[in-house]
Design a protein around this motif. Sequence first.
Motif, PDB file in Angstrom:
ATOM      1  N   ALA A 107      34.554  35.219  37.257  1.00  0.00           N
ATOM      2  CA  ALA A 107      35.965  34.983  37.566  1.00  0.00           C
ATOM      3  C   ALA A 107      36.864  35.325  36.380  1.00  0.00           C
ATOM      4  CB  ALA A 107      36.162  33.524  37.976  1.00  0.00           C
ATOM      5  N   THR A 108      36.448  34.940  35.173  1.00  0.00           N
ATOM      6  CA  THR A 108      37.253  35.215  33.981  1.00  0.00           C
ATOM      7  C   THR A 108      37.292  36.702  33.674  1.00  0.00           C
ATOM      8  OG1 THR A 108      36.579  33.057  33.099  1.00  0.00           O
ATOM      9  CG2 THR A 108      37.593  34.603  31.563  1.00  0.00           C
ATOM     10  N   LYS A 109      36.152  37.377  33.863  1.00  0.00           N
ATOM     11  CA  LYS A 109      36.118  38.816  33.617  1.00  0.00           C
ATOM     12  C   LYS A 109      37.066  39.546  34.566  1.00  0.00           C
ATOM     13  CE  LYS A 109      33.098  42.860  33.500  1.00  0.00           C
ATOM     14  NZ  LYS A 109      31.734  43.414  33.697  1.00  0.00           N
ATOM     15  N   TRP A 110      37.116  39.097  35.793  1.00  0.00           N
ATOM     16  CA  TRP A 110      37.991  39.734  36.782  1.00  0.00           C
ATOM     17  C   TRP A 110      39.460  39.618  36.376  1.00  0.00           C
ATOM     18  CZ3 TRP A 110      37.394  42.971  40.681  1.00  0.00           C
ATOM     19  CH2 TRP A 110      38.438  43.135  41.595  1.00  0.00           C
ATOM     20  N   LYS A 111      39.793  38.515  35.695  1.00  0.00           N
ATOM     21  CA  LYS A 111      41.179  38.284  35.280  1.00  0.00           C
ATOM     22  C   LYS A 111      41.510  38.965  33.942  1.00  0.00           C
ATOM     23  CE  LYS A 111      41.323  33.729  37.507  1.00  0.00           C
ATOM     24  NZ  LYS A 111      41.454  32.271  37.272  1.00  0.00           N
ATOM     25  N   GLU A 112      40.530  39.018  33.023  1.00  0.00           N
ATOM     26  CA  GLU A 112      40.830  39.431  31.653  1.00  0.00           C
ATOM     27  C   GLU A 112      40.127  40.716  31.227  1.00  0.00           C
ATOM     28  OE1 GLU A 112      39.894  36.267  29.019  1.00  0.00           O
ATOM     29  OE2 GLU A 112      41.055  34.759  30.103  1.00  0.00           O
ATOM     30  N   LYS A 113      39.529  41.438  32.136  1.00  0.00           N
ATOM     31  CA  LYS A 113      38.719  42.594  31.724  1.00  0.00           C
ATOM     32  C   LYS A 113      39.548  43.677  31.025  1.00  0.00           C
ATOM     33  CE  LYS A 113      38.906  44.743  36.333  1.00  0.00           C
ATOM     34  NZ  LYS A 113      38.087  45.289  37.443  1.00  0.00           N
ATOM     35  N   LYS A 114      40.838  43.767  31.334  1.00  0.00           N
ATOM     36  CA  LYS A 114      41.674  44.783  30.702  1.00  0.00           C
ATOM     37  C   LYS A 114      42.344  44.266  29.433  1.00  0.00           C
ATOM     38  CE  LYS A 114      42.679  47.279  35.005  1.00  0.00           C
ATOM     39  NZ  LYS A 114      43.757  47.764  35.912  1.00  0.00           N
ATOM     40  N   THR A 115      42.662  43.002  29.408  1.00  0.00           N
ATOM     41  CA  THR A 115      43.388  42.441  28.262  1.00  0.00           C
ATOM     42  C   THR A 115      42.460  41.910  27.172  1.00  0.00           C
ATOM     43  OG1 THR A 115      43.490  40.289  29.373  1.00  0.00           O
ATOM     44  CG2 THR A 115      45.322  41.807  29.741  1.00  0.00           C
ATOM     45  N   PRO A 117      38.559  42.561  26.510  1.00  0.00           N
ATOM     46  CA  PRO A 117      37.195  43.055  26.780  1.00  0.00           C
ATOM     47  C   PRO A 117      36.164  42.344  25.911  1.00  0.00           C
ATOM     48  CG  PRO A 117      38.421  44.644  25.475  1.00  0.00           C
ATOM     49  CD  PRO A 117      39.401  43.589  25.867  1.00  0.00           C
ATOM     50  N   ARG A 118      34.959  42.134  26.461  1.00  0.00           N
ATOM     51  CA  ARG A 118      33.860  41.472  25.738  1.00  0.00           C
ATOM     52  C   ARG A 118      32.640  42.383  25.713  1.00  0.00           C
ATOM     53  NH1 ARG A 118      35.063  35.921  25.663  1.00  0.00           N
ATOM     54  NH2 ARG A 118      37.345  35.772  25.786  1.00  0.00           N
ATOM     55  N   GLU A 119      31.740  42.068  24.795  1.00  0.00           N
ATOM     56  CA  GLU A 119      30.521  42.866  24.654  1.00  0.00           C
ATOM     57  C   GLU A 119      29.601  42.690  25.849  1.00  0.00           C
ATOM     58  OE1 GLU A 119      26.761  43.386  21.529  1.00  0.00           O
ATOM     59  OE2 GLU A 119      28.443  42.077  21.035  1.00  0.00           O
ATOM     60  N   HIS A 120      29.493  41.476  26.380  1.00  0.00           N
ATOM     61  CA  HIS A 120      28.640  41.180  27.531  1.00  0.00           C
ATOM     62  C   HIS A 120      29.467  40.415  28.552  1.00  0.00           C
ATOM     63  CE1 HIS A 120      25.325  39.436  29.908  1.00  0.00           C
ATOM     64  NE2 HIS A 120      24.568  40.381  29.380  1.00  0.00           N
ATOM     65  N   TRP A 121      29.197  40.662  29.841  1.00  0.00           N
ATOM     66  CA  TRP A 121      30.027  40.027  30.865  1.00  0.00           C
ATOM     67  C   TRP A 121      29.903  38.512  30.877  1.00  0.00           C
ATOM     68  CZ3 TRP A 121      27.802  37.236  34.891  1.00  0.00           C
ATOM     69  CH2 TRP A 121      26.425  37.401  35.092  1.00  0.00           C
ATOM     70  N   LEU A 122      28.769  37.966  30.426  1.00  0.00           N
ATOM     71  CA  LEU A 122      28.633  36.508  30.367  1.00  0.00           C
ATOM     72  C   LEU A 122      29.461  35.888  29.247  1.00  0.00           C
ATOM     73  CD1 LEU A 122      24.826  36.024  31.129  1.00  0.00           C
ATOM     74  CD2 LEU A 122      26.717  35.013  32.409  1.00  0.00           C
ATOM     75  N   ASP A 123      29.876  36.706  28.262  1.00  0.00           N
ATOM     76  CA  ASP A 123      30.691  36.188  27.158  1.00  0.00           C
ATOM     77  C   ASP A 123      32.064  35.727  27.628  1.00  0.00           C
ATOM     78  OD1 ASP A 123      28.698  36.639  25.290  1.00  0.00           O
ATOM     79  OD2 ASP A 123      29.359  38.688  24.883  1.00  0.00           O
ATOM     80  N   TYR A 124      32.466  36.122  28.827  1.00  0.00           N
ATOM     81  CA  TYR A 124      33.760  35.678  29.355  1.00  0.00           C
ATOM     82  C   TYR A 124      33.776  34.188  29.662  1.00  0.00           C
ATOM     83  CZ  TYR A 124      35.463  40.463  29.844  1.00  0.00           C
ATOM     84  OH  TYR A 124      35.897  41.744  29.573  1.00  0.00           O
ATOM     85  N   ALA A 125      32.594  33.550  29.684  1.00  0.00           N
ATOM     86  CA  ALA A 125      32.541  32.105  29.972  1.00  0.00           C
ATOM     87  C   ALA A 125      32.634  31.261  28.714  1.00  0.00           C
ATOM     88  CB  ALA A 125      31.235  31.786  30.709  1.00  0.00           C
TER      89      ALA A 125
END
Length: 225
Positions: A107-115, A117-125
């Motif tokens: 959910a967080t990646k979907w909101k912040e993927k452009k603003t 970016p993280r190295e791994h998609w799980l890092d958005y949590a």
Amino acid sequence: MKPSISAFGGDQFKLPEQVKQLATFFSLYYFAVNAGALISITATPILREDVYCFGEQECPSLAFGAPAILMAVSLFIFILGRPFYKSKPPAGNVVMLVGKTVGNAIATKWKEKKTNPREHWLDYADKKYDRQLIGDVKVLMRILVLYLPLPVFWALFDQQSSRWTIQATRMDGDMGSWDIKPDQMQMLNPLLILAFIPLYELAFYPLLGLIELIWPHYAIDEQIR
């Protein structure tokens, strides 16, 4: 009971001080389980076919009754040791926690993927969950790939008690001094496990440990070059 016993046994050890004893415990536990399977698969067909009871040519009551009695006895012995066990209280639902971590990361990646970016998609949590938990979930995700062939494995494995036995009824079980019964064909699995456990403990695992000791030094040497 069986899946709970292995986890309960693991709780009796203090880590990381007793990690070697823990590995030995699981090997002995697995050995004991398969030794029991080998004995029961060998003995119960004999009790069924070679013992006469209730005026019948076979005695399935004894074949099923003997393991049931032994299970009750083993449960009684297990309960007797209760004062000596370490009992850890439940500490939450790990499956739910992992699911929430994954859901929050998506959910967080979907909101912040452009603003952001993280190295791994799980890092958005990381805003809601600590780094240790996220690291554990990353490891879990890599391990889950190994479980993809499991449905195929279990589909084949469980044929031991069905197709193997049906096939054995059409075969000649005469092995000279021993006439193998159709339902004894299943003993090949625990027999092979009992043979391979010492091989893994004495040869395969020590070899892997040796490679693990050598490989980091090799990797460092390559980086220096």
